[in-house]
Write a protein that holds these residues in place. Structure first.
Motif, PDB file in Angstrom:
ATOM      1  N   VAL A  19       0.845  -1.204   0.000  1.00 28.84           N
ATOM      2  CA  VAL A  19       0.000   0.000   0.000  1.00 28.84           C
ATOM      3  C   VAL A  19       0.877   1.249   0.000  1.00 28.84           C
ATOM      4  CG1 VAL A  19      -1.608   1.357   1.415  1.00 28.84           C
ATOM      5  CG2 VAL A  19      -2.043  -1.074   1.002  1.00 28.84           C
ATOM      6  N   VAL A  20       1.932   1.254   0.797  1.00 28.64           N
ATOM      7  CA  VAL A  20       2.825   2.417   0.855  1.00 28.64           C
ATOM      8  C   VAL A  20       3.557   2.597  -0.472  1.00 28.64           C
ATOM      9  CG1 VAL A  20       4.966   3.285   1.919  1.00 28.64           C
ATOM     10  CG2 VAL A  20       3.112   2.434   3.358  1.00 28.64           C
ATOM     11  N   ILE A  21       4.084   1.518  -1.037  1.00 29.23           N
ATOM     12  CA  ILE A  21       4.822   1.605  -2.304  1.00 29.23           C
ATOM     13  C   ILE A  21       3.927   2.165  -3.409  1.00 29.23           C
ATOM     14  CG2 ILE A  21       5.876   0.208  -4.147  1.00 29.23           C
ATOM     15  CD1 ILE A  21       6.909  -1.662  -1.835  1.00 29.23           C
ATOM     16  N   ILE A  22       2.740   1.606  -3.547  1.00 36.40           N
ATOM     17  CA  ILE A  22       1.830   2.059  -4.599  1.00 36.40           C
ATOM     18  C   ILE A  22       1.291   3.462  -4.286  1.00 36.40           C
ATOM     19  CG2 ILE A  22      -0.376   1.599  -5.757  1.00 36.40           C
ATOM     20  CD1 ILE A  22       0.358  -1.405  -5.517  1.00 36.40           C
ATOM     21  N   GLY A  23       0.995   3.720  -3.015  1.00 36.40           N
ATOM     22  CA  GLY A  23       0.529   5.044  -2.624  1.00 36.40           C
ATOM     23  C   GLY A  23       1.555   6.123  -2.918  1.00 36.40           C
TER      24      GLY A  23
END
Length: 165
Positions: A19-23
């Motif tokens: 989620v953090v990487i894509i966000g």
């Protein structure tokens, strides 16, 4: 800590990391995207530096996954994070040179194209038309085939060794 709790924490870390990487991909500023001045040298240098950092991160993650005390969920965490990092790195690269693609207009388009390239699907709805875009796609294909496949093979091979499950 008991193995089931450690495994659950690994799954939560994996989901959180993805989620953090894509966000970050969707919110991070990309100052060279769609700039008026054509800066192929700067873009190439940034991409090359990114490949070096990505390769270093992959190597670090593989070493981490091969530690004998790692649970299956922790090793799988490494695989999923590796794939996420590769997909997002190349999506950002494609977005930065979106003018060299037919059909690539948004960050989501770039992410979609990166995933389809990783999966070797190639639906034909997004096509590299510029020489730089074609080079970037070839680099991703070679990177996926050599670096990512090697990393995944090493980690999966480490999962087959006797140890904790």
């Amino acid at each position: 800590m008991c193995p089931s709790r450690t495994g659950m924490l690994a799954w939560l870390r994996t989901a959180g990391a993805i989620v953090v990487i894509i966000g970050l991909y969707f919110v991070a500023p990309m100052p060279w995207a769609r700039s008026e001045a054509d800066q192929p040298g700067l873009r190439a240098a940034v991409c090359l530096a990114g490949l070096v950092v990505l390769t270093w991160l992959l190597t670090r993650q593989v070493r981490r996954a091969l530690q004998p005390e790692r649970l299956f969920a922790e090793r799988l965490e490494v695989l999923l994070i590796i794939v996420s990092l590769v997909v997002v790195f190349f999506a950002a690269t494609y977005f930065l040179i979106a003018d060299q693609f037919a059909g690539l207009r948004t960050r989501l388009d770039a992410l979609y194209f990166s995933v389809t390239t990783l999966g070797t699907l190639g639906y034909g709805d997004i096509v590299p038309i510029g020489q730089g875009a074609r080079v970037a796609v070839m680099v991703q294909v070679v990177f996926d085939l050599i670096i990512v496949t090697s990393a995944l093979t090493i980690v999966v091979g480490g999962m087959r060794r006797p140890g904790k499950s």
